[in-house]
Scaffold this motif. Structure first.
Motif, PDB file in Angstrom:
ATOM      1  N   ALA A  45     -73.038  48.626 127.004  1.00  0.00           N
ATOM      2  CA  ALA A  45     -71.659  49.037 126.749  1.00  0.00           C
ATOM      3  C   ALA A  45     -70.670  48.111 127.452  1.00  0.00           C
ATOM      4  N   LYS A  46     -70.993  47.729 128.690  1.00  0.00           N
ATOM      5  CA  LYS A  46     -70.129  46.805 129.424  1.00  0.00           C
ATOM      6  C   LYS A  46     -70.104  45.432 128.760  1.00  0.00           C
ATOM      7  N   ILE A  47     -71.270  44.979 128.318  1.00  0.00           N
ATOM      8  CA  ILE A  47     -71.361  43.661 127.682  1.00  0.00           C
ATOM      9  C   ILE A  47     -70.534  43.616 126.404  1.00  0.00           C
ATOM     10  N   LEU A  48     -70.588  44.693 125.633  1.00  0.00           N
ATOM     11  CA  LEU A  48     -69.886  44.733 124.350  1.00  0.00           C
ATOM     12  C   LEU A  48     -68.441  45.200 124.486  1.00  0.00           C
ATOM     13  N   ALA A 107     -77.449  36.361 125.003  1.00  0.00           N
ATOM     14  CA  ALA A 107     -77.299  35.325 126.028  1.00  0.00           C
ATOM     15  C   ALA A 107     -75.882  34.757 126.027  1.00  0.00           C
ATOM     16  N   GLU A 108     -75.330  34.530 124.854  1.00  0.00           N
ATOM     17  CA  GLU A 108     -73.960  34.014 124.753  1.00  0.00           C
ATOM     18  C   GLU A 108     -72.963  34.987 125.357  1.00  0.00           C
ATOM     19  N   ARG A 109     -73.177  36.268 125.129  1.00  0.00           N
ATOM     20  CA  ARG A 109     -72.252  37.293 125.633  1.00  0.00           C
ATOM     21  C   ARG A 109     -72.212  37.330 127.155  1.00  0.00           C
ATOM     22  N   ILE A 110     -73.345  37.108 127.785  1.00  0.00           N
ATOM     23  CA  ILE A 110     -73.380  37.222 129.250  1.00  0.00           C
ATOM     24  C   ILE A 110     -73.340  35.862 129.940  1.00  0.00           C
ATOM     25  N   LYS A 112     -75.415  33.187 129.792  1.00  0.00           N
ATOM     26  CA  LYS A 112     -76.666  32.610 130.276  1.00  0.00           C
ATOM     27  C   LYS A 112     -77.399  31.939 129.124  1.00  0.00           C
ATOM     28  N   SER A 113     -78.440  31.193 129.456  1.00  0.00           N
ATOM     29  CA  SER A 113     -79.260  30.585 128.416  1.00  0.00           C
ATOM     30  C   SER A 113     -80.182  31.636 127.824  1.00  0.00           C
ATOM     31  N   VAL A 114     -80.613  31.398 126.602  1.00  0.00           N
ATOM     32  CA  VAL A 114     -81.526  32.356 125.962  1.00  0.00           C
ATOM     33  C   VAL A 114     -82.846  32.427 126.718  1.00  0.00           C
ATOM     34  N   GLU A 115     -83.232  31.324 127.346  1.00  0.00           N
ATOM     35  CA  GLU A 115     -84.458  31.313 128.137  1.00  0.00           C
ATOM     36  C   GLU A 115     -84.354  32.266 129.336  1.00  0.00           C
ATOM     37  N   GLU A 116     -83.174  32.253 129.979  1.00  0.00           N
ATOM     38  CA  GLU A 116     -82.969  33.121 131.142  1.00  0.00           C
ATOM     39  C   GLU A 116     -82.988  34.592 130.752  1.00  0.00           C
ATOM     40  N   THR A 117     -82.265  34.929 129.692  1.00  0.00           N
ATOM     41  CA  THR A 117     -82.170  36.341 129.316  1.00  0.00           C
ATOM     42  C   THR A 117     -83.509  36.880 128.829  1.00  0.00           C
TER      43      THR A 117
END
Length: 260
Positions: A45-48, A107-110, A112-117
């Motif tokens: 919810a926070k991310i969105l 990953a884009e929303r937060i 970070k890289s997709v690898e990290e998430t």
């Protein structure tokens, strides 16, 4: 209706991107944990930038499309949005593409890289290039499968009942390389502890048609110094599998493996 009301309604509409990100979480938590008190629902919810209640309802809306819940006769919501249906259809038609996109968008929303998430290993990969991109895509999707299977089993080994998460593995019944159709199918997966997973991978363990664990007598040929470990492994021979509520293992896939 006023222009201001029209503007507010448009603002509250869920985008395709938001639907895909929500589907990512739906695929990784059990139906019974879709509620406003779930920390993962609160985090999304926070991310969105939406209310926890809105996200919880959206996840619940996805459940009406879930054949696994339908098979169990679980009562779910009857109505939802077209966006949910479109994302569900996309996943059914091309699960690997949609699973990767869901992780990439998150990953884009937060930031970070997709690898990290997706928490995938990259130390052994080239710095850049097509080869790296291809391997990252596979590992991200394997991570998606792992989270989907482990959460379905409540992070509990289906043979031993072990709940120590670092020792749990999402094992494919039919290996990734051999069945592209069922790569992300959670019913093609088992949550196993690392030792039983190794035995399963080496055909020293299998699951029979009655969903009973079978271990090969070959294990008894181990050296004396391994007797304690082997005895522990063999103690589960003939025991029934600890089944999840969702995504129970596909009997046809288990039979296919056992016939080898």
């Amino acid at each position: 209706m006023s222009r201001e009301s029209d503007s507010m309604n448009m603002k509250n509409l869920w985008t395709r991107e938001e639907h895909i990100i929500a589907f990512n979480l739906y695929s990784q938590i059990s139906f019974g944990t879709i509620h406003v008190r779930n920390p993962k629902v609160q985090e999304l919810a926070k991310i969105l930038g939406r209310t926890v209640g809105s996200v919880s309802r959206k996840l619940a809306n996805f459940s009406r499309l879930d054949p696994f819940l339908q098979q169990r006769g679980i009562k779910v919501l009857e109505h939802g949005a077209k966006g949910e249906e479109e994302v569900w259809r996309e996943f059914a038609e091309n699960p690997e593409a949609l699973a990767f996109e869901s992780q990439r968008l998150l990953a884009e929303r937060i930031g970070k890289s997709v690898e990290e998430t997706a928490d995938v290993e990259t130390d052994d990969l080239p710095v850049s290039g097509n080869e790296r991109d291809a391997i990252v895509r596979v590992r991200v999707n394997q991570s998606f499968f792992r989270r989907r299977v482990l959460s379905a089993y409540g992070f509990k080994c289906c043979v031993s009942g072990l709940t120590t998460r670092p020792l749990l593995v999402a094992s494919h019944v039919i290996p990734w390389a051999e069945d592209s159709v069922n790569r992300l199918n959670p019913s093609n997966g088992l949550c196993l502890n690392a030792l039983h997973e190794r035995a399963f991978d080496r055909f020293l363990m299998w699951i029979d048609s009655g969903l009973v664990v079978r271990l090969s007598p070959k294990l008894l040929e181990a050296k004396k110094e391994s007797k304690t470990t082997v005895d522990w492994l063999m103690s589960f021979d003939g025991k029934g599998l600890l089944l999840p509520k969702n995504f129970q293992p596909d009997s046809d896939l288990l039979a296919k493996l056992a016939a080898r």
